[in-house]
Scaffold this active site. Sequence first.
Site, PDB file in Angstrom:
ATOM      1  N   TYR A   1       0.810  -1.132   0.063  1.00  0.00           N
ATOM      2  CA  TYR A   1       0.051   0.027   0.003  1.00  0.00           C
ATOM      3  C   TYR A   1       0.853   1.287   0.020  1.00  0.00           C
ATOM      4  CZ  TYR A   1      -3.271   3.619   1.361  1.00  0.00           C
ATOM      5  OH  TYR A   1      -3.803   5.074   1.391  1.00  0.00           O
TER       6      TYR A   1
ATOM      7  N   GLU B   1     -14.437   4.768   5.292  1.00  0.00           N
ATOM      8  CA  GLU B   1     -14.598   3.033   5.230  1.00  0.00           C
ATOM      9  C   GLU B   1     -13.280   2.459   4.799  1.00  0.00           C
ATOM     10  OE1 GLU B   1     -17.698   2.282   2.447  1.00  0.00           O
ATOM     11  OE2 GLU B   1     -19.218   3.724   3.401  1.00  0.00           O
TER      12      GLU B   1
HETATM   13  P1  NDP Z   1     -13.138   4.666   1.280  1.00  0.00           P
HETATM   14  O1  NDP Z   1     -13.101   3.356   1.392  1.00  0.00           O
HETATM   15  O2  NDP Z   1     -14.324   5.601   2.089  1.00  0.00           O
HETATM   16  O3  NDP Z   1     -13.395   5.390  -0.049  1.00  0.00           O
HETATM   17  C1  NDP Z   1     -12.893   4.847  -1.325  1.00  0.00           C
HETATM   18  C2  NDP Z   1     -13.437   5.145  -2.502  1.00  0.00           C
HETATM   19  O4  NDP Z   1     -12.824   4.430  -3.522  1.00  0.00           O
HETATM   20  C3  NDP Z   1     -14.832   4.510  -2.861  1.00  0.00           C
HETATM   21  O5  NDP Z   1     -15.663   5.521  -3.070  1.00  0.00           O
HETATM   22  C4  NDP Z   1     -14.846   3.453  -3.416  1.00  0.00           C
HETATM   23  O6  NDP Z   1     -15.950   3.441  -4.539  1.00  0.00           O
HETATM   24  C5  NDP Z   1     -13.582   4.199  -4.320  1.00  0.00           C
HETATM   25  N1  NDP Z   1     -12.892   2.663  -5.034  1.00  0.00           N
HETATM   26  C6  NDP Z   1     -12.086   1.716  -4.699  1.00  0.00           C
HETATM   27  N2  NDP Z   1     -11.870   0.891  -5.500  1.00  0.00           N
HETATM   28  C7  NDP Z   1     -12.220   1.363  -6.701  1.00  0.00           C
HETATM   29  C8  NDP Z   1     -12.166   1.114  -8.152  1.00  0.00           C
HETATM   30  N3  NDP Z   1     -11.504  -0.209  -8.541  1.00  0.00           N
HETATM   31  N4  NDP Z   1     -12.772   1.755  -9.082  1.00  0.00           N
HETATM   32  C9  NDP Z   1     -13.257   2.884  -8.749  1.00  0.00           C
HETATM   33  N5  NDP Z   1     -13.436   3.233  -7.235  1.00  0.00           N
HETATM   34  C10 NDP Z   1     -13.014   2.662  -6.481  1.00  0.00           C
HETATM   35  O7  NDP Z   1     -11.881   5.386   1.924  1.00  0.00           O
HETATM   36  P2  NDP Z   1     -11.216   6.750   1.706  1.00  0.00           P
HETATM   37  O8  NDP Z   1     -12.304   7.803   1.519  1.00  0.00           O
HETATM   38  O9  NDP Z   1     -10.405   6.962   2.910  1.00  0.00           O
HETATM   39  O10 NDP Z   1     -10.171   6.833   0.591  1.00  0.00           O
HETATM   40  C11 NDP Z   1     -10.051   7.784  -0.677  1.00  0.00           C
HETATM   41  C12 NDP Z   1      -8.616   7.998  -0.903  1.00  0.00           C
HETATM   42  O11 NDP Z   1      -7.944   8.239   0.344  1.00  0.00           O
HETATM   43  C13 NDP Z   1      -7.782   6.527  -1.315  1.00  0.00           C
HETATM   44  O12 NDP Z   1      -6.861   6.777  -2.373  1.00  0.00           O
HETATM   45  C14 NDP Z   1      -6.797   6.125  -0.070  1.00  0.00           C
HETATM   46  O13 NDP Z   1      -6.011   5.396  -0.228  1.00  0.00           O
HETATM   47  C15 NDP Z   1      -6.744   7.354   0.503  1.00  0.00           C
HETATM   48  N6  NDP Z   1      -6.245   7.613   1.776  1.00  0.00           N
HETATM   49  C16 NDP Z   1      -7.215   7.373   2.848  1.00  0.00           C
HETATM   50  C17 NDP Z   1      -6.693   7.505   4.122  1.00  0.00           C
HETATM   51  C18 NDP Z   1      -7.847   7.155   5.290  1.00  0.00           C
HETATM   52  O14 NDP Z   1      -7.098   7.264   6.172  1.00  0.00           O
HETATM   53  N7  NDP Z   1      -8.885   7.048   5.289  1.00  0.00           N
HETATM   54  C19 NDP Z   1      -5.471   8.182   4.422  1.00  0.00           C
HETATM   55  C20 NDP Z   1      -4.394   8.791   3.551  1.00  0.00           C
HETATM   56  C21 NDP Z   1      -5.205   8.316   2.052  1.00  0.00           C
HETATM   57  P3  NDP Z   1     -16.572   2.021  -4.933  1.00  0.00           P
HETATM   58  O15 NDP Z   1     -16.465   0.886  -3.872  1.00  0.00           O
HETATM   59  O16 NDP Z   1     -18.156   2.294  -4.837  1.00  0.00           O
HETATM   60  O17 NDP Z   1     -15.950   1.728  -6.233  1.00  0.00           O
HETATM   61  C1  8X3 Z   2      -1.955   6.622   7.613  1.00  0.00           C
HETATM   62  C2  8X3 Z   2      -2.142   7.038   6.143  1.00  0.00           C
HETATM   63  O1  8X3 Z   2      -3.052   5.929   4.029  1.00  0.00           O
HETATM   64  O2  8X3 Z   2      -2.392   4.339   5.457  1.00  0.00           O
HETATM   65  O3  8X3 Z   2      -1.073   7.609   8.088  1.00  0.00           O
HETATM   66  O4  8X3 Z   2      -4.367   5.430   6.084  1.00  0.00           O
HETATM   67  S1  8X3 Z   2      -2.912   5.494   5.502  1.00  0.00           S
END
Ligand code: NDP
Ligand code: 8X3
Length: 250
Positions: free
Chosen positions: A151, A187
């Site tokens: 990741y 999520e």
């Molecule tokens: P969520 O799981 O709440 O949201 C993830 C979103 O990505 C969903 O809308 C999901 O939609 C979409 N998604 C996943 N796989 C696919 C796919 N193959 N095609 C299209 N859409 C996809 O997590 P976050 O909001 O936290 O995550 C959003 C971004 O933020 C990610 O890139 C994550 O790595 C990054 N991030 C998150 C952190 C955290 O602590 N939450 C910290 C740092 C970065 P659906 O399932 O409907 O396709």
């Molecule tokens: C945690 C970042 O993307 O692993 O500091 O949730 S992530």
Amino acid sequence: MNIFITGATSGFGKAIAEKFAQKGNKLWLTGRRTDRLEEIKKKLTNETDVEIEISQLDVRNKADVDTAAGELINKWGRLDLLVNNAGLALGMSTIDEGNTEDWDTMIDTNVKGLLYITRALSPLFREQKHGHIINIGSTAGKSVYQNGNVYCATKFAVDALNQSMRIDLLPYHVKVTAINPGMAETEFSLVRFKGDAERAHKTYEGFAALKPQDIADAVFYCAMLPSHVCINDLTITCTQQANSVYKTNL
Ligand code: NDP
Ligand code: 8X3
């Protein structure tokens, strides 16, 4: 503004959609879960008078990405902001015990999916000589943490691509910004731990983690700056997190 968001069905993507809709912007929302997209469209259409388009889209599917981009180009002919947000983590384990299917899914989504979307929409930015790409990276793309290996690698790749895209698109007045969040309660952990809600919840125990709205506010701030100002890279953590490694629950 005309805005295209990947992963708009939950977490950051949904909060970003809500923020920009409340401010009167046209949105093209995508994700795999159509029921969620329809629900969000209905809610935002009731609450605001902005135009909302939705497309079911798995960013790993290049043909579908190209189709959605083509639809946008035909219907809108113009795009101001692309938010590359879709992404996920799957599992936490040492490299010798990693699940290679999970590795493929993370690489295909977080790196290749982001590339497919960017490749499909950046020619429009080039023609317009205007546009903005906001890539959602992570603190995990700045420093690795234990059992985060693949990741973290995908988010290091997002960091590298963010820097490269800015150089490539600079001649066309296209801004490129990375927003790198730390721990945020979305999520994300539920997905990472494959539906184990108790384990997901424990990730944030004793913390005031970031909220999706915190990241939406940052995206909005970066997007609304004057045309001569670009935030290249913005790392945001909750106050109890210093970087991806060091945290305190005191
Ligand atoms: P969520 O799981 O709440 O949201 C993830 C979103 O990505 C969903 O809308 C999901 O939609 C979409 N998604 C996943 N796989 C696919 C796919 N193959 N095609 C299209 N859409 C996809 O997590 P976050 O909001 O936290 O995550 C959003 C971004 O933020 C990610 O890139 C994550 O790595 C990054 N991030 C998150 C952190 C955290 O602590 N939450 C910290 C740092 C970065 P659906 O399932 O409907 O396709
Ligand atoms: C945690 C970042 O993307 O692993 O500091 O949730 S992530």
